[in-house]
Design an enzyme around this catalytic site. Structure first.
Site: not given
Length: 404
Positions: A163-164
């Site tokens: 997700w980063d």
């Protein structure tokens, strides 16, 4: 060298993955990205992996190609420097990327007083501004409960901060979109992007929200199988492991031909009364298919399997460790024009990637090392109008710092 984002000026105040990745993505396409940090370094200045001497390979990896300003932002003088830097005039400037807490002078409202058309990209944890990181978001949206050996019940996390990574790329895209909008309308804006919203959006985009809502079902764990199609790992005679994938009709035909399994698969389909040319049916009957293919891999070494599968145009890959990938994969070497062997100050020389994006007709911008903390302090202060006397006073007062 033709830089696709030549002239764009971005000021970055950030830590960890998403925001630094966004800045690096822009820098690798030619933008002038200036990162500011505390005099002692940023929050992630010593984050692992590190060298034996304690230098952060993580920090060096995510800050390639940027310029560095070391400044004490807790002081009025430091805040003035950053305000002047962020809000400097020019149609290509006035862009601020951050995941720091936005309050007081660093808030959008505070900085907008100095430049009406300011673009601020704020990377948040959740949509309320609460603290979240990839390793708290991922459990919250359900992936660890669908990851791991089939039949197990324990949650399994992952090493990749997915997700980063996605948030960083979306933040870079949002900055480019906002810059285009400003050029058309003359208006700046505050852009907010929450890490958890990125994860939830992908949950919906991949059909998982609909699966839970409409079908009322939870995705089960399935080991190294691929949900809804056929993909499976196999152990070769020498203990090496490979993954084969048959998503399309062509991939399925190639896999059957390479393993000599056409007749056995046809017989299996008849016995099961199943159309195994349909990927959903291959998923349903994956265990029976795997039992047919397993002896082929068990009777051959990795080298023999690789020669056979590559010659048959099968979609496959060898399982490697990180170290093996670096040492063995030609794509992770100077054979790949994305890479160059560069010297990172304080660390040494090693293989560094540039941008994976290749624009036709535009030379790929060569990768560049990450800066030393405060490496560009002097030139940045000069660019925003400080005199030599003022710069010397700022150094003497420990407001700013440059490398010794």
């Amino acid at each position: 060298m033709n830089r696709i984002l030549d002239g764009m000026r971005v000021v970055e105040g950030s830590a960890f993955v998403a925001a630094p990745l966004a800045g690096m993505t822009l820098a690798q396409m030619g933008a002038d990205v200036i990162r500011f940090d505390r005099l002692q370094g940023g929050l992630d200045a010593e984050r692992w992996p590190i060298t034996k001497s304690g230098k952060s390979l993580f920090w060096a990896g995510l800050n390639k190609g940027k310029r560095s300003l070391a400044v004490d932002m807790t002081t009025p003088e430091g805040r003035e420097i950053l305000t002047r830097l962020i809000c400097r005039p020019g149609e290509d400037a006035g862009i601020f990327l951050t995941n720091l807490r936005l309050r007081g002078w660093m808030s959008y409202e505070g900085l907008k007083q100095h430049r009406e058309d300011l673009i601020m990209m704020a990377v948040l944890g959740d949509r309320f501004g609460g603290p979240q990181v990839d390793y708290t978001v991922n459990p919250a949206v359900g992936f660890p409960m669908a990851t791991g050996p089939e039949g197990s019940s324990e949650p399994v996390g992952h090493a990749l901060p997915a997700w980063d990574c996605i948030t960083g790329q979306q933040a870079a895209m949002a900055i480019i979109a906002a810059d285009r909008h400003r050029r058309k309308t003359g208006k700046g804006q505050l852009i907010e992007l929450a890490l958890k919203d990125t994860a939830l959006a992908m949950l919906g985009n991949l059909g998982i929200i609909a699966e839970a809502s409409i079908n009322g079902s939870d995705r089960p764990k399935m080991g190294n199988s691929l949900f809804g199609a056929y993909a499976q790992d196999f152990v070769c005679q020498d203990g090496q492991r490979v993954m084969v994938v048959a998503l399309t009709d062509r991939q399925w035909r190639n896999l059957k031909a390479a393993t000599g399994a056409e007749a056995a698969v046809a017989d299996l389909a008849q016995r099961l009364d199943a159309d195994l040319d349909q990927e959903g049916e291959r998923f349903i009957h994956r265990h029976a298919i795997t039992a047919l293919l397993k002896p082929y891999f068990e009777a051959r070494t990795l080298s023999e399997v690789g020669t056979s599968l590559a010659g048959s145009d099968v979609t496959w890959s060898q399982y490697r460790t990180f170290k093996q990938a670096v040492e063995e994969d030609a794509d992770c070497s100077l054979d790949n024009p994305m890479f160059a062997m560069l010297h990172q100050p304080g660390i040494g020389s090693y293989l560094m990637p540039g941008s994976p994006i290749h624009f036709m007709g535009v030379d790929r911008l060569a990768p560049a090392p990450a800066p030393i903390l405060g490496e560009h302090t002097l030139e940045i202060l000069t660019e925003i109008g400080f005199s030599n006397t003022e710069i010397a006073s700022l150094h003497d007062g420990r407001i700013v710092a440059s490398p010794k």
